[in-house]
Design a protein around this motif. Structure first.
Motif, PDB file in Angstrom:
ATOM      1  N   GLY A 158     -13.254  20.283   1.974  1.00  0.00           N
ATOM      2  CA  GLY A 158     -12.285  21.056   2.937  1.00  0.00           C
ATOM      3  C   GLY A 158     -11.661  19.976   3.625  1.00  0.00           C
ATOM      4  N   ASN A 159     -12.300  18.707   3.968  1.00  0.00           N
ATOM      5  CA  ASN A 159     -11.566  17.750   4.627  1.00  0.00           C
ATOM      6  C   ASN A 159     -10.438  17.181   4.050  1.00  0.00           C
ATOM      7  OD1 ASN A 159     -14.673  15.958   5.500  1.00  0.00           O
ATOM      8  ND2 ASN A 159     -13.450  16.992   6.833  1.00  0.00           N
ATOM      9  N   SER A 167      -8.239   6.650  10.726  1.00  0.00           N
ATOM     10  CA  SER A 167      -9.482   5.802  10.491  1.00  0.00           C
ATOM     11  C   SER A 167      -9.803   5.714   9.001  1.00  0.00           C
ATOM     12  CB  SER A 167     -10.586   6.331  11.474  1.00  0.00           C
ATOM     13  OG  SER A 167     -11.114   7.304  11.048  1.00  0.00           O
ATOM     14  N   GLU A 168     -10.190   4.546   8.700  1.00  0.00           N
ATOM     15  CA  GLU A 168     -10.618   4.417   7.289  1.00  0.00           C
ATOM     16  C   GLU A 168     -11.860   4.438   7.116  1.00  0.00           C
ATOM     17  OE1 GLU A 168     -10.476   0.902   3.996  1.00  0.00           O
ATOM     18  OE2 GLU A 168      -8.907   0.960   5.425  1.00  0.00           O
ATOM     19  N   TYR A 169     -12.304   5.549   6.113  1.00  0.00           N
ATOM     20  CA  TYR A 169     -13.703   5.489   5.804  1.00  0.00           C
ATOM     21  C   TYR A 169     -14.375   4.506   5.317  1.00  0.00           C
ATOM     22  CZ  TYR A 169     -17.419   7.821   3.324  1.00  0.00           C
ATOM     23  OH  TYR A 169     -18.628   8.195   2.818  1.00  0.00           O
ATOM     24  N   THR A 170     -15.603   4.338   5.415  1.00  0.00           N
ATOM     25  CA  THR A 170     -16.530   3.156   5.553  1.00  0.00           C
ATOM     26  C   THR A 170     -16.636   2.516   3.956  1.00  0.00           C
ATOM     27  OG1 THR A 170     -18.391   4.191   5.727  1.00  0.00           O
ATOM     28  CG2 THR A 170     -17.499   3.448   7.686  1.00  0.00           C
ATOM     29  N   TYR A 226       0.740  -1.262   0.057  1.00  0.00           N
ATOM     30  CA  TYR A 226       0.057   0.004   0.017  1.00  0.00           C
ATOM     31  C   TYR A 226       1.017   1.122   0.042  1.00  0.00           C
ATOM     32  CZ  TYR A 226      -3.580  -3.341   1.465  1.00  0.00           C
ATOM     33  OH  TYR A 226      -4.416  -4.374   1.390  1.00  0.00           O
ATOM     34  N   GLN A 227       0.486   2.289  -0.888  1.00  0.00           N
ATOM     35  CA  GLN A 227       0.967   3.618  -0.969  1.00  0.00           C
ATOM     36  C   GLN A 227      -0.016   4.631  -0.446  1.00  0.00           C
ATOM     37  OE1 GLN A 227       2.745   3.043  -4.787  1.00  0.00           O
ATOM     38  NE2 GLN A 227       4.621   3.548  -3.620  1.00  0.00           N
ATOM     39  N   GLU A 228       0.451   5.482   0.349  1.00  0.00           N
ATOM     40  CA  GLU A 228      -0.540   6.729   1.092  1.00  0.00           C
ATOM     41  C   GLU A 228      -0.033   7.927   0.556  1.00  0.00           C
ATOM     42  OE1 GLU A 228      -0.740   6.194   5.019  1.00  0.00           O
ATOM     43  OE2 GLU A 228      -1.508   4.165   5.020  1.00  0.00           O
ATOM     44  N   TYR A 229      -1.046   8.983   0.044  1.00  0.00           N
ATOM     45  CA  TYR A 229      -0.692  10.294  -0.741  1.00  0.00           C
ATOM     46  C   TYR A 229      -1.706  11.051  -0.064  1.00  0.00           C
ATOM     47  CZ  TYR A 229       1.670   7.321  -4.320  1.00  0.00           C
ATOM     48  OH  TYR A 229       2.489   6.426  -4.965  1.00  0.00           O
ATOM     49  N   PRO A 230      -1.245  12.217   0.378  1.00  0.00           N
ATOM     50  CA  PRO A 230      -2.133  13.247   0.999  1.00  0.00           C
ATOM     51  C   PRO A 230      -3.082  13.831   0.197  1.00  0.00           C
ATOM     52  CG  PRO A 230       0.206  13.842   1.325  1.00  0.00           C
ATOM     53  CD  PRO A 230       0.052  12.768   0.581  1.00  0.00           C
ATOM     54  N   LEU A 245      -8.902   8.923   7.133  1.00  0.00           N
ATOM     55  CA  LEU A 245      -9.221  10.302   7.728  1.00  0.00           C
ATOM     56  C   LEU A 245      -8.255  10.934   8.375  1.00  0.00           C
ATOM     57  CD1 LEU A 245     -13.088   9.437   8.393  1.00  0.00           C
ATOM     58  CD2 LEU A 245     -12.098  10.611   6.232  1.00  0.00           C
ATOM     59  N   ALA A 246      -8.404  12.235   8.803  1.00  0.00           N
ATOM     60  CA  ALA A 246      -7.396  12.894   9.582  1.00  0.00           C
ATOM     61  C   ALA A 246      -6.795  12.008  10.735  1.00  0.00           C
ATOM     62  CB  ALA A 246      -8.021  14.439   9.890  1.00  0.00           C
TER      63      ALA A 246
END
Length: 372
Positions: free
Chosen positions: A279-280, A241-244, A41-45, A237-238
């Motif tokens: 804006g989230n 936690s992972e959005y459902t 997995y790779q994560e990006y803002p 999310l900020a």
């Protein structure tokens, strides 16, 4: 005295020099490196925006008579939001209607003149010049009616602009103008922002190198084909936690930003409960499946001077210190590009007792590393 010397001589003759015994090689657990399939997995803002973001800007000038909603309220399409004082625009409409009626009267009068002159011209009582003049006046009257109707339409449109309604359903942002404020189309700030967030767009960026890898890693001849075959993506999310709900990447920008050297991608997520707002912020998590990958435990590696090493078992059970190249991480495992190969025996622990060429007694810990 004599007896003591004899005893010492006999004792020294009876002793023999002893040879030092080498310690046995250390017994260390080893496992065979094999090919397997794993996911990294790779994560990006990322930033969240409503599927539709509407700025409310006045189309006519005037004082703000009423504000029908509060900040943050949910509104439905067609619901009134603002009311601008409409008295001047009602007066303009009445004036335009009066001009239209006057033009219609002038047209009727011109028609009467034509009707009067036509038989006189036919009987050659008067010259046809007067009839032509009457017909020209009639044409002008008709044009005046059309102009008057256009003015009426403009006045009606301006009057309609005094009631500002929601074009879509969504959430109201901050109200930058309050009741009684003067507003105008040239105002630099919008009255407010309406966000339709039943679906949201999440934007994130890939650098040039990541984008090249992105194109190579997923199937498809064209970017459109790749987008259709991309797996679903997750939104963190900020609070991490992972959005459902899962999202789908559905847009790649047409060009790189020359200032940042990055390209923007968009993923769309359902948001029926309205948990996400414009804006989230968060992170997009991309998954990548690696087939026929060399998978080794992170605990079986040693980091030295920004490099990662492993110990493999060579001929005569001698260990070999080998640098490896890591292409990803999955849980507690590393995915290795080169440095080792399938079938190599990997030392799993006891590195503090090892150096290049150390002989060990391999203890088989598992049949294969991959697929455990």
């Amino acid at each position: 005295m004599y007896l003591a010397l004899v005893a010492l001589l006999l004792y020294s003759c009876s002793t023999k020099p002893q040879t030092a015994v080498a310690p046995p090689p250390p017994s260390l657990p080893v496992a065979i490196i094999a090919l397997g399939t794993d996911t990294t997995y790779q994560e990006y803002p990322a930033t969240v925006e409503g599927a539709i973001n509407v700025e409310f800007r006045p189309q006519v000038s005037g004082s703000l008579d009423k504000v029908f909603v509060d900040e943050g309220a949910f509104v439905t399409a067609g619901q009134p939001i603002f009311k601008i004082n409409d008295l001047p625009y009602r007066a303009q409409l009445n004036n335009a209607l009066a001009s239209q009626h006057a033009a219609e009267g002038a047209e009727a009068n011109s028609q009467l003149e034509i009707d009067k002159l036509t038989p006189l011209v036919e009987n050659k009582v008067v010259s046809d010049y007067q009839l032509k003049t009457a017909k020209a006046a009639y044409a002008i009257a008709k044009a005046n009616i059309e102009q008057a109707k256009a003015n009426v339409s403009t006045a009606q449109i301006n009057l309609g602009y005094t009631l500002i309604k929601a074009p879509v359903s969504g959430y109201i942002g901050r109200l930058l103008k309050k009741q009684g404020s003067l507003v105008a189309p040239a105002d630099p700030e919008a009255l407010t922002l309406l966000s339709d967030v039943h679906n949201v767009h999440v934007y994130f960026s890939l650098g040039e190198q990541d984008f090249v890898s992105f194109k190579e890693q997923y199937p498809g001849e064209t970017l459109k084909d790749k987008l259709e075959q991309l797996p679903a993506v997750a939104l963190l999310l900020a609070d991490n936690s992972e959005y459902t709900k899962k999202g789908k990447i559905d847009m790649i920008d047409g060009q790189f930003d020359k200032n940042t050297g990055a390209i923007i991608l968009r993923a769309s997520f359902p948001n029926a409960q309205g948990l996400l707002r414009s804006g989230n912020t968060g992170k997009i998590r991309l998954s990548l499946q690696h087939k026929d990958a060399l998978i080794i435990p992170q605990s079986a590696t040693v980091e030295m001077q920004d490099k990662v090493f492993v110990f493999t078992v060579a001929d005569s059970n001698k260990v070999k210190k080998q640098a490896i190249t890591i292409v990803g991480k999955s849980g507690t495992n590393y995915l290795v590009k080169d440095g080792v190969k399938a079938g190599d025996q990997l030392v799993l622990s006891g590195f503090d007792r090892l150096q290049e060429g150390t002989v060990i007694n391999p203890q088989k810990a598992a049949d294969k590393l991959a697929g455990n």
